[in-house]
Design a protein around this motif. Structure first.
Motif, PDB file in Angstrom:
ATOM      1  N   ASP A 119      -8.204  12.269   3.262  1.00 14.70           N
ATOM      2  CA  ASP A 119      -6.988  11.520   2.975  1.00 14.70           C
ATOM      3  C   ASP A 119      -5.755  12.418   2.911  1.00 14.70           C
ATOM      4  O   ASP A 119      -4.790  12.113   2.208  1.00 14.70           O
ATOM      5  CB  ASP A 119      -7.137  10.736   1.663  1.00 14.70           C
ATOM      6  N   ARG A 158      -3.446  13.435  -0.239  1.00 15.02           N
ATOM      7  CA  ARG A 158      -2.397  12.616  -0.855  1.00 15.02           C
ATOM      8  C   ARG A 158      -2.794  12.207  -2.266  1.00 15.02           C
ATOM      9  O   ARG A 158      -3.969  12.079  -2.576  1.00 15.02           O
ATOM     10  CB  ARG A 158      -2.147  11.356  -0.016  1.00 15.02           C
ATOM     11  N   ARG A 159      -1.778  11.955  -3.070  1.00 16.36           N
ATOM     12  CA  ARG A 159      -2.008  11.468  -4.428  1.00 16.36           C
ATOM     13  C   ARG A 159      -1.529  10.024  -4.545  1.00 16.36           C
ATOM     14  O   ARG A 159      -0.600   9.619  -3.848  1.00 16.36           O
ATOM     15  CB  ARG A 159      -1.270  12.346  -5.446  1.00 16.36           C
ATOM     16  N   ASP A 160      -2.175   9.249  -5.421  1.00 15.25           N
ATOM     17  CA  ASP A 160      -1.749   7.875  -5.640  1.00 15.25           C
ATOM     18  C   ASP A 160      -0.536   7.852  -6.571  1.00 15.25           C
ATOM     19  O   ASP A 160      -0.005   8.907  -6.955  1.00 15.25           O
ATOM     20  CB  ASP A 160      -2.901   7.026  -6.183  1.00 15.25           C
ATOM     21  N   LYS A 161      -0.096   6.644  -6.959  1.00 17.11           N
ATOM     22  CA  LYS A 161       1.114   6.517  -7.779  1.00 17.11           C
ATOM     23  C   LYS A 161       0.958   7.165  -9.153  1.00 17.11           C
ATOM     24  O   LYS A 161       1.956   7.447  -9.833  1.00 17.11           O
ATOM     25  CB  LYS A 161       1.486   5.051  -7.925  1.00 17.11           C
ATOM     26  N   THR A 174       0.843  -1.196   0.000  1.00 14.28           N
ATOM     27  CA  THR A 174       0.000   0.000   0.000  1.00 14.28           C
ATOM     28  C   THR A 174       0.880   1.248   0.000  1.00 14.28           C
ATOM     29  O   THR A 174       2.069   1.185   0.345  1.00 14.28           O
ATOM     30  CB  THR A 174      -0.904   0.038   1.247  1.00 14.28           C
ATOM     31  N   ILE A 175       0.294   2.382  -0.331  1.00 11.80           N
ATOM     32  CA  ILE A 175       1.082   3.625  -0.373  1.00 11.80           C
ATOM     33  C   ILE A 175       1.525   4.051   1.020  1.00 11.80           C
ATOM     34  O   ILE A 175       2.497   4.782   1.169  1.00 11.80           O
ATOM     35  CB  ILE A 175       0.308   4.774  -1.061  1.00 11.80           C
ATOM     36  N   ARG A 227      -6.926  10.168  -4.097  1.00 12.78           N
ATOM     37  CA  ARG A 227      -7.733   8.965  -3.912  1.00 12.78           C
ATOM     38  C   ARG A 227      -9.191   9.346  -3.671  1.00 12.78           C
ATOM     39  O   ARG A 227      -9.510  10.401  -3.104  1.00 12.78           O
ATOM     40  CB  ARG A 227      -7.199   8.150  -2.732  1.00 12.78           C
TER      41      ARG A 227
END
Length: 318
Positions: free
Chosen positions: A197, A200-203, A11-12, A208
């Motif tokens: 969240d 935050r940014r995902d990959k 997971t991130i 999200r």
């Protein structure tokens, strides 16, 4: 007695504790979760040893029925195994989230809600989590605080250490914080509504998904003065931590042999190794080891087990 292959999930926000704790040969990094016992669709646990090797937990339930899960559980849950067991390692903060209760989940088109608990393993200094509201807010204030990023100001924050216990009934806002390493025991449900969240940014560089509407329908706005579960540790006897309609969980800290009688219990039992190691022998002569990071499923037909060794473990059943 049944053991399963763990289902490791990168997971991130995941860390590096789980692979080491489980003495796993996996080269996976940022392992945030190890699903130890799971009947979630698409994530079914697979038996790793013995005559049932290779069978999924769903196949075991279909094959063994109430002899595996218990007569009352078979009536209540049909052919679905009712608990999901995980180890969770948070190298970074998880999202602020909430789970619906059964009634709300069904109304939202889901199968069931999620009530859960955490037992804290050896975590980082300063590790923290959020559990519950610390002040009264209205649904309108909740929406405003989510929009302006101040929702954490309304939440009860706890610094944690090994042995801490938190019960999280459906509807309670919560989050596992940076540095926490926990065992999670929960209803078999993968419903999580993200409230916030931390932008935050995902990959792929995307934020999200948040579930603001569904979360708002699920929140219990009641306030308690303390959300920590308090208990008195004892050696060589069971200490009940949580009893609710979905599971009963006790802690055992053993350095002497102990026999546990399950002859009057109409349920499977799950044993989760927390520290040390021991040998578990059932009344029918089966025996296996239980070490920190391992999990054993005892069928409902198990009448008693004898545990020998120096080991700390959780016992849970429905």
């Amino acid at each position: 007695m049944i053991k399963f292959y763990p289902i490791l999930k990168s997971t991130i926000w995941g860390g590096e504790k789980i692979v080491k704790f489980k003495h796993s040969s996996s080269e996976m990094h940022q392992v945030g979760e190890s699903w130890e016992v799971s009947d979630v669709v698409g994530n079914a646990s697979i038996v790793c040893e013995g005559e049932q090797t290779g069978k999924s937990l769903q196949e075991l339930v279909d094959l063994m029925g109430e002899s595996l899960i218990g007569a009352e559980n078979a009536r209540r849950f049909g052919n679905e195994f009712p608990l999901l067991i995980k180890f969770i390692d948070a190298h970074d903060d998880l999202s602020i989230q909430v789970h619906p209760d059964d009634e709300t989940a069904i109304r939202q088109g889901k199968q069931r809600g999620k009530t859960e608990m955490w037992y804290v393993l050896e975590s980082d200094t300063g590790a923290h989590l959020y559990n519950g509201l610390k002040k009264k807010i209205t649904p309108e204030e909740y929406k405003e605080m989510v929009e302006n990023g101040t929702i954490c100001d309304a939440l009860a924050r706890y610094e944690v250490r090994e042995g801490d216990v938190f019960f999280i009934p459906a509807g309670r806002i919560h989050s596992i914080g940076k540095g926490c390493f926990v065992v999670e025991i929960q209803q078999t449900s993968d419903i999580t509504y993200r409230i916030y969240d931390f932008k935050r940014r995902d990959k792929n560089g995307n934020y999200r998904e948040l579930h603001t509407k569904e979360a708002a329908e699920s929140i219990d706005y009641s306030v308690k003065s303390d959300y920590r579960t308090h208990y008195t540790p004892k050696k060589n006897e069971g200490v009940e931590l949580v009893r609710c309609p979905y599971f009963t969980t006790s802690l055992y800290d053993l350095d002497e042999p102990m026999t546990i009688d399950y002859s009057d219990l109409d349920s499977f039992v799950i044993l989760i190794g927390l520290k040390g190691e021991g040998t578990v022998t059932s009344s029918n002569g089966q025996h296996t080891t239980l070490c920190a990071g391992e999990t054993i499923l005892l069928p409902a037909t198990t009448e008693e087990v004898r545990i020998e060794g120096t080991i700390k473990l959780l016992e849970t059943y429905v």
